[in-house]
Design a protein around this motif. Structure first.
Motif, PDB file in Angstrom:
ATOM      1  N   GLY A  21       0.778  -1.232   0.000  1.00  0.00           N
ATOM      2  CA  GLY A  21       0.000   0.000   0.000  1.00  0.00           C
ATOM      3  C   GLY A  21       0.804   1.274   0.000  1.00  0.00           C
ATOM      4  N   VAL A  22       2.140   1.181  -0.153  1.00  0.00           N
ATOM      5  CA  VAL A  22       2.992   2.364  -0.075  1.00  0.00           C
ATOM      6  C   VAL A  22       3.915   2.441  -1.291  1.00  0.00           C
ATOM      7  N   ASN A  79       7.606   8.196   1.789  1.00  0.00           N
ATOM      8  CA  ASN A  79       6.762   7.010   1.744  1.00  0.00           C
ATOM      9  C   ASN A  79       5.333   7.480   1.471  1.00  0.00           C
ATOM     10  N   ALA A 134       1.531   6.934   0.613  1.00  0.00           N
ATOM     11  CA  ALA A 134       0.437   5.963   0.693  1.00  0.00           C
ATOM     12  C   ALA A 134      -0.396   5.986  -0.584  1.00  0.00           C
ATOM     13  N   GLU A 135      -0.896   4.827  -0.966  1.00  0.00           N
ATOM     14  CA  GLU A 135      -1.747   4.710  -2.148  1.00  0.00           C
ATOM     15  C   GLU A 135      -2.955   5.642  -2.051  1.00  0.00           C
ATOM     16  N   THR A 136      -3.453   5.847  -0.838  1.00  0.00           N
ATOM     17  CA  THR A 136      -4.645   6.663  -0.644  1.00  0.00           C
ATOM     18  C   THR A 136      -4.352   8.160  -0.619  1.00  0.00           C
TER      19      THR A 136
END
Length: 298
Positions: free
Chosen positions: A109-110, A175, A177-179
């Motif tokens: 997810g990162v 880093n 995040a996908e979100t």
């Protein structure tokens, strides 16, 4: 605020800022980059200023769909309201770098981004070969000849030797995040140490009379406590984790000395000042008492 979602295969959009906390004296020995400013957190900050159209950044993105390492040009700059950072709002893919970094599949997810200033693209072919950067870390090179980019002033107002900021290595790790959306912010911090000096002609020659003058031709910085130039290594994952090597083992050059030519010499009367800067490799235990300046003059 609307967050633009990440789309696999599309180009990554970057913004880059740069700053670091000032020392207790508000300037310290690393402050050749910009003005001292009061940060929102109550601490003094040093603004690091990008030069649009000149500065280039190398960015590594191990999860990228295609190219994993791409050079980006700084195309513009904006100073935010709090003025603690100089933000490059637009980074454009450097010529010859294909389509730039494209969104890939994240790791748990990162997305991981690692960036270095200067890009090796800012150097000539011989010096480019000395700089190696990837998603693991950086092998950088600090030259033992650091001629200034320009000389300004005169014998009355004083002289300023403007440093070549290509030696002011900075790093950024993010880093993402996908979100967090499709825009990535890179916050750079200095890796090497900048030593800013201000001298008078009387510091160069103690025997100057009021009417005497000298012409300063060169300045040498010498360390009695290890290397101050040559190769150094930096690992992104163990920030800060760096080591200084002995430079090229095939070279007879000493790496405890750095020399700076004064372009066309600088005439200095007894009270004339000169400001100049040396960059040295990363050091954990900096000791100014182990450094010595010597001068070449007529």
């Amino acid at each position: 605020e609307i967050v633009k979602p990440i789309v696999r295969g599309e180009g990554v959009q970057f913004g880059a800022s740069a700053s670091f906390e000032a020392g207790n004296d508000n300037r310290g020995s690393r402050t050749v980059y910009g003005d001292v400013i009061d940060g929102n957190d109550g601490k003094k900050k040093i603004q690091l200023n990008w030069v649009p159209g000149e500065d280039i950044i190398d960015i590594a993105y191990p999860e990228a769909a295609q190219s994993k390492l791409v050079a980006y040009d700084v195309l513009d700059e904006e100073h935010k309201t709090d003025n603690t950072k100089s933000v490059a709002n637009t980074l454009g893919v450097h010529a010859g770098q294909a389509g730039g970094l494209q969104w890939g599949t994240p790791t748990n997810g990162v997305h991981h981004f690692y960036a270095v200033y200067p890009s090796k693209q800012m150097f000539g072919e011989n010096d480019q070969a000395k700089i190696v950067m990837n998603s693991e870390g950086l092998t950088g090179y600090m030259p033992n000849a650091q001629d200034p980019k320009a000389k300004t002033g005169d014998a009355t107002q004083g002289w300023v030797l403007q440093p070549d900021m290509r030696y002011a290595y900075m790093v950024a790790t993010t880093n993402h995040a996908e979100t967090a959306g499709a825009n990535v912010s890179l916050d750079f911090h200095p890796l090497v140490t900048a030593l800013e000096f201000s001298i008078k002609a009387a510091d160069v020659s103690e025997n100057l009379n009021t009417t005497d003058a000298i012409t300063l031709q060169g300045i040498q910085l010498t360390s009695t406590d290890g290397n101050i130039c040559g190769f150094f290594n930096y690992k992104f994952q163990n920030n800060p984790n760096y080591t200084v090597t002995d430079g090229n083992p095939q070279s007879a050059t000493s790496f405890d000395q750095i020399y700076m030519n004064v372009p066309d010499g600088a005439k200095m009367a007894k009270g004339t000042t000169m400001d100049f800067t040396f960059f040295i490799v990363p050091t954990k235990d900096f000791n100014a008492s182990k450094l010595k300046l010597t001068f070449v003059y007529l």
